[in-house]
Design a protein around this motif. Structure first.
Motif, PDB file in Angstrom:
ATOM      1  N   ILE A 329      57.493  34.562 -34.920  1.00  9.73           N
ATOM      2  CA  ILE A 329      56.139  35.128 -35.015  1.00  9.73           C
ATOM      3  C   ILE A 329      55.596  35.406 -33.614  1.00  9.73           C
ATOM      4  CG2 ILE A 329      53.758  34.672 -35.742  1.00  9.73           C
ATOM      5  CD1 ILE A 329      54.932  32.953 -38.011  1.00  9.73           C
ATOM      6  N   GLY A 330      55.886  34.489 -32.683  1.00 11.87           N
ATOM      7  CA  GLY A 330      55.476  34.692 -31.293  1.00 11.87           C
ATOM      8  C   GLY A 330      56.116  35.934 -30.696  1.00 11.87           C
ATOM      9  N   LEU A 331      57.384  36.162 -31.009  1.00 11.54           N
ATOM     10  CA  LEU A 331      58.067  37.359 -30.528  1.00 11.54           C
ATOM     11  C   LEU A 331      57.402  38.617 -31.084  1.00 11.54           C
ATOM     12  CD1 LEU A 331      60.402  38.714 -29.033  1.00 11.54           C
ATOM     13  CD2 LEU A 331      61.840  38.313 -31.046  1.00 11.54           C
ATOM     14  N   ALA A 332      57.012  38.565 -32.359  1.00 10.22           N
ATOM     15  CA  ALA A 332      56.307  39.694 -32.970  1.00 10.22           C
ATOM     16  C   ALA A 332      54.972  39.945 -32.263  1.00 10.22           C
ATOM     17  CB  ALA A 332      56.076  39.424 -34.457  1.00 10.22           C
ATOM     18  N   VAL A 333      54.282  38.862 -31.889  1.00  6.52           N
ATOM     19  CA  VAL A 333      53.012  38.984 -31.161  1.00  6.52           C
ATOM     20  C   VAL A 333      53.228  39.688 -29.824  1.00  6.52           C
ATOM     21  CG1 VAL A 333      51.239  37.659 -29.932  1.00  6.52           C
ATOM     22  CG2 VAL A 333      51.879  37.018 -32.263  1.00  6.52           C
ATOM     23  N   ILE A 334      54.287  39.295 -29.110  1.00  2.07           N
ATOM     24  CA  ILE A 334      54.600  39.935 -27.827  1.00  2.07           C
ATOM     25  C   ILE A 334      54.839  41.429 -28.017  1.00  2.07           C
ATOM     26  CG2 ILE A 334      56.302  40.074 -25.952  1.00  2.07           C
ATOM     27  CD1 ILE A 334      56.780  37.086 -26.322  1.00  2.07           C
ATOM     28  N   ILE A 335      55.649  41.777 -29.007  1.00  2.20           N
ATOM     29  CA  ILE A 335      55.991  43.182 -29.255  1.00  2.20           C
ATOM     30  C   ILE A 335      54.753  43.994 -29.598  1.00  2.20           C
ATOM     31  CG2 ILE A 335      57.250  44.734 -30.800  1.00  2.20           C
ATOM     32  CD1 ILE A 335      59.373  42.486 -31.041  1.00  2.20           C
ATOM     33  N   LEU A 336      53.919  43.454 -30.507  1.00  2.00           N
ATOM     34  CA  LEU A 336      52.726  44.188 -30.939  1.00  2.00           C
ATOM     35  C   LEU A 336      51.738  44.385 -29.791  1.00  2.00           C
ATOM     36  CD1 LEU A 336      52.157  42.482 -34.410  1.00  2.00           C
ATOM     37  CD2 LEU A 336      52.879  44.837 -34.015  1.00  2.00           C
ATOM     38  N   LEU A 337      51.467  43.308 -29.055  1.00  2.97           N
ATOM     39  CA  LEU A 337      50.477  43.399 -27.976  1.00  2.97           C
ATOM     40  C   LEU A 337      50.943  44.312 -26.844  1.00  2.97           C
ATOM     41  CD1 LEU A 337      49.210  39.703 -27.735  1.00  2.97           C
ATOM     42  CD2 LEU A 337      47.898  41.698 -28.459  1.00  2.97           C
ATOM     43  N   THR A 338      52.176  44.140 -26.414  1.00  3.21           N
ATOM     44  CA  THR A 338      52.662  44.955 -25.288  1.00  3.21           C
ATOM     45  C   THR A 338      52.840  46.411 -25.687  1.00  3.21           C
ATOM     46  OG1 THR A 338      54.951  44.318 -25.823  1.00  3.21           O
ATOM     47  CG2 THR A 338      53.804  43.030 -24.145  1.00  3.21           C
ATOM     48  N   ALA A 339      53.235  46.662 -26.939  1.00  2.00           N
ATOM     49  CA  ALA A 339      53.416  48.046 -27.393  1.00  2.00           C
ATOM     50  C   ALA A 339      52.088  48.785 -27.437  1.00  2.00           C
ATOM     51  CB  ALA A 339      54.086  48.060 -28.768  1.00  2.00           C
ATOM     52  N   PHE A 340      51.083  48.167 -28.039  1.00  2.00           N
ATOM     53  CA  PHE A 340      49.808  48.847 -28.219  1.00  2.00           C
ATOM     54  C   PHE A 340      48.912  48.796 -26.977  1.00  2.00           C
ATOM     55  CE2 PHE A 340      51.126  48.368 -32.622  1.00  2.00           C
ATOM     56  CZ  PHE A 340      50.762  49.604 -33.158  1.00  2.00           C
ATOM     57  N   LYS A 341      49.168  47.856 -26.066  1.00  2.00           N
ATOM     58  CA  LYS A 341      48.410  47.816 -24.811  1.00  2.00           C
ATOM     59  C   LYS A 341      49.123  48.559 -23.690  1.00  2.00           C
ATOM     60  CE  LYS A 341      46.532  43.841 -23.689  1.00  2.00           C
ATOM     61  NZ  LYS A 341      46.351  42.394 -23.453  1.00  2.00           N
ATOM     62  N   GLY A 342      50.310  49.084 -23.986  1.00  2.00           N
ATOM     63  CA  GLY A 342      51.020  49.905 -23.006  1.00  2.00           C
ATOM     64  C   GLY A 342      51.668  49.127 -21.878  1.00  2.00           C
ATOM     65  N   ILE A 343      52.015  47.876 -22.123  1.00  2.00           N
ATOM     66  CA  ILE A 343      52.678  47.054 -21.097  1.00  2.00           C
ATOM     67  C   ILE A 343      54.189  47.193 -21.301  1.00  2.00           C
ATOM     68  CG2 ILE A 343      52.904  44.736 -20.111  1.00  2.00           C
ATOM     69  CD1 ILE A 343      50.184  44.085 -21.419  1.00  2.00           C
ATOM     70  N   THR A 344      54.791  48.083 -20.567  1.00  2.00           N
ATOM     71  CA  THR A 344      56.203  48.392 -20.800  1.00  2.00           C
ATOM     72  C   THR A 344      57.097  48.156 -19.587  1.00  2.00           C
ATOM     73  OG1 THR A 344      55.729  50.711 -20.253  1.00  2.00           O
ATOM     74  CG2 THR A 344      55.675  50.104 -22.589  1.00  2.00           C
ATOM     75  N   GLU A 345      56.509  47.821 -18.419  1.00  2.00           N
ATOM     76  CA  GLU A 345      57.327  47.543 -17.243  1.00  2.00           C
ATOM     77  C   GLU A 345      57.884  46.132 -17.315  1.00  2.00           C
ATOM     78  OE1 GLU A 345      54.283  48.779 -17.075  1.00  2.00           O
ATOM     79  OE2 GLU A 345      54.765  50.862 -16.558  1.00  2.00           O
ATOM     80  N   GLU A 346      59.140  45.974 -16.932  1.00  2.00           N
ATOM     81  CA  GLU A 346      59.805  44.681 -17.066  1.00  2.00           C
ATOM     82  C   GLU A 346      59.120  43.590 -16.245  1.00  2.00           C
ATOM     83  OE1 GLU A 346      64.250  42.645 -16.541  1.00  2.00           O
ATOM     84  OE2 GLU A 346      63.925  44.738 -16.040  1.00  2.00           O
ATOM     85  N   HIS A 347      58.682  43.918 -15.017  1.00  2.27           N
ATOM     86  CA  HIS A 347      58.074  42.890 -14.171  1.00  2.27           C
ATOM     87  C   HIS A 347      56.742  42.408 -14.739  1.00  2.27           C
ATOM     88  CE1 HIS A 347      56.220  46.638 -12.634  1.00  2.27           C
ATOM     89  NE2 HIS A 347      55.191  45.877 -12.321  1.00  2.27           N
ATOM     90  N   ASN A 348      56.037  43.261 -15.485  1.00  2.00           N
ATOM     91  CA  ASN A 348      54.795  42.836 -16.128  1.00  2.00           C
ATOM     92  C   ASN A 348      55.071  41.942 -17.334  1.00  2.00           C
ATOM     93  OD1 ASN A 348      53.154  44.252 -14.350  1.00  2.00           O
ATOM     94  ND2 ASN A 348      53.195  46.120 -15.584  1.00  2.00           N
ATOM     95  N   LEU A 349      56.187  42.160 -17.982  1.00  2.00           N
ATOM     96  CA  LEU A 349      56.570  41.300 -19.102  1.00  2.00           C
ATOM     97  C   LEU A 349      57.019  39.933 -18.602  1.00  2.00           C
ATOM     98  CD1 LEU A 349      58.644  43.844 -21.235  1.00  2.00           C
ATOM     99  CD2 LEU A 349      56.456  42.853 -21.860  1.00  2.00           C
ATOM    100  N   GLY A 350      57.745  39.919 -17.486  1.00  2.00           N
ATOM    101  CA  GLY A 350      58.292  38.668 -16.955  1.00  2.00           C
ATOM    102  C   GLY A 350      57.239  37.651 -16.597  1.00  2.00           C
ATOM    103  N   GLU A 351      56.068  38.127 -16.163  1.00  2.00           N
ATOM    104  CA  GLU A 351      54.991  37.223 -15.759  1.00  2.00           C
ATOM    105  C   GLU A 351      54.578  36.288 -16.886  1.00  2.00           C
ATOM    106  OE1 GLU A 351      52.365  35.602 -13.041  1.00  2.00           O
ATOM    107  OE2 GLU A 351      53.835  37.192 -12.658  1.00  2.00           O
ATOM    108  N   ALA A 352      54.671  36.777 -18.129  1.00  2.00           N
ATOM    109  CA  ALA A 352      54.226  35.995 -19.278  1.00  2.00           C
ATOM    110  C   ALA A 352      55.118  34.787 -19.549  1.00  2.00           C
ATOM    111  CB  ALA A 352      54.188  36.886 -20.520  1.00  2.00           C
TER     112      ALA A 352
END
Length: 503
Positions: A329-352
């Motif tokens: 469910i947490g993985l789904a949350v990551i996918i939904l939030l980053t997809a709709f907020k436009g966070i698609t760069e790898e370094h921005n994902l890594g910070e989380a």
């Protein structure tokens, strides 16, 4: 080169700490050889030594992150034959759901931090009474933990508290609210007055986060989804969500009420380090921040908050109805939030993932120690003694034994051992189904309630201790033990008496 290795070993930890860890590593094999030579059970004795040494590394987590010294002890345990890599892998595999939760759910909460900070900032400003605010944190954490899970709620508490700290530190350093690059670990730019207020603010935040952490235990014990071992016990007992709640209620409801009463009294009379008030200057900073956010929120930021609200609703419903493992469910949350907020760069994902991954590695080391406990049967004497007692006194004894063992090891592991032993006794006709139900209640409440005595007793507490928040607000192992002590005493007594009443 040797001198450089000595200097680099465990980094900036105190010299005495480094020497202590080296002493542990030298003593363990010598003790094992000597005890076995004299006909004693060296593996059992050194296993207990290793467990206490690992607890030492947790107790001094602010001197050195426990992963390195604890990991060295775990590696030595394998070398000395106290456990095997297969045993460790089994423990990790058995707790994979918890590991996935840490990796993905904590990262998911990171992408929801704006919404969480906005909500809790409003609470901070609207509720002027520290007692009421403390009760609100404790009660909210308990309710959320009952329907979500304790680690997820703790991740929210950590994220919100770091957000509070960052806001005040940024302003006190003469920076603008929007200065995201500000280093809030550096106090060099603070005045003496700001530092004094900062220390008071740290104490205030410690109070709130500890009330919230205890709240996760109060709610987590009540339902199947609250703690990992609850689901295990429910599966063995054949209980569904409602039946589990009803069977636990004679113990969990009095404990819940006692927990809220304890929260009120320790705040009212400033017991065990509680009772710190929010300085007026800090409240002014948050008033200014709230005004700044209201006046400067862009359409994009409002849209982001709306997206976070929608995903938060999805999160609550998905966890409440247990549609999948919490980590998924947490993985789904990551996918939904980053997809709709436009966070698609790898370094921005890594910070989380920065917050959770060190603790995930530490948890794997912890499971190595649990494997030692299992392979060397360190708890067997306690288990044997309890099961040898008369059926009338077994439930309260199970509560006490589970509480003690959970406080020094891992409540999931202890619950697994005891519920399986009790199920075996039921299947062999040693105990009746009614007695089994009573023992299952005692096992669940025993592993969940007294285990708040130490940070290693509950995964949520250990996560808090080893998070980046703990050093910011000076939340050490012993401080956590002290602050949890009033709760431990009151809740354990109420839980024990409730178990006796069930008889």
């Amino acid at each position: 080169m040797i001198s450089e290795i000595q200097k680099m070993f465990l980094g900036n930890s105190p010299i005495w700490y480094k020497k202590t860890i080296v002493t542990f590593l030298l003593i363990n094999p010598i003790a094992l050889i000597l005890f076995n030579t004299f006909g004693l059970n060296g593996n059992f004795i050194v296993g207990w030594m290793l467990l206490l040494e690992f607890i030492f590394t947790l107790a001094l987590a602010l001197k050195c992150y426990p992963l390195q010294p604890g990991g060295l002890l775990a590696i030595q345990a394998i070398v000395l034959g106290l456990t095997t890599t297969k045993g460790i892998y089994y423990e990790i595999e058995h707790n994979l759901e918890v590991i996935l939760l840490l990796i993905f759910m904590v990262a998911g909460i990171y992408f929801m931090k704006n919404l969480m900070l906005a909500i809790f900032t409003k609470l901070l400003l609207k509720v002027n009474s520290k007692i009421n605010l403390s009760l609100m944190f404790c009660f909210s954490a308990a309710i959320l933990s009952a329907f979500l899970d304790a680690l997820t709620v703790t991740a929210v508490l950590i994220g919100v508290t770091i957000g509070f700290y960052r806001i005040y530190h940024t302003v006190s350093s003469g920076k603008n609210f929007s200065d995201l690059s500000h280093n809030y670990n550096d106090n060099s730019s603070l005045s003496s007055v700001s530092i004094e207020d900062l220390e008071k603010f740290k104490a205030f935040l410690r109070d709130l986060v500890m009330h919230g952490a205890v709240g996760t235990a109060l709610g987590g014990v009540c339902t199947i989804v609250g703690e990992p071992q609850n689901l295990l016990i429910a599966k063995v007992a054949g209980w569904e969500f409602i039946e589990f709640f009803i069977r636990m209620a004679p113990v969990t409801m009095p404990v819940f009420v006692a927990g809220l009463c304890t929260c009120y009294f320790i705040e009212k009379f400033s017991i065990a380090g509680f009772g710190s008030q929010l300085p007026a200057t800090v409240r002014n900073v948050f008033n200014d921040f709230d005004k700044y956010e209201t006046e400067n929120t862009t359409l994009e930021q409002k849209t982001e908050l709306f997206i976070e609200m929608c995903v938060a609703l999805f999160l609550v419903l998905a966890l409440a109805f247990h549609v999948a493992a919490v980590g998924l469910i947490g993985l789904a949350v990551i996918i939904l939030l980053t997809a709709f907020k436009g966070i698609t760069e790898e370094h921005n994902l890594g910070e989380a993932f920065h917050e959770a991954l060190p603790f995930t590695a530490l948890l794997a080391v912890f499971f190595a120690i649990v494997s030692v406990i299992n392979d060397q049967q360190l708890f067997l004497p306690v288990i044997t003694y309890v099961l040898s007692q008369s059926l009338e006194v077994q439930p309260p004894l199970f509560f006490v034994a589970n509480g003690f063992l959970s406080a020094i090891s891992d409540n999931v592991f202890v619950a697994t051992i005891y519920i399986n032993e009790v199920k075996t006794a039921l299947d062999s006709g040693v105990i009746t189904r009614e007695q089994f139900d009573l023992l299952a209640v005692a096992i669940n409440t025993g592993t969940n309630i007294p285990s708040i005595a130490t940070p290693n007793g509950q995964a949520a507490f250990l996560f808090l201790l080893t998070s980046s928040l703990a050093p910011l607000i000076n939340l050490s192992y012993m401080r956590m033990v002290l602050m949890a002590l009033p709760y431990t005493i009151v809740l354990s007594i109420v839980g024990f008496l409730s178990i006796i009443y069930l008889l």
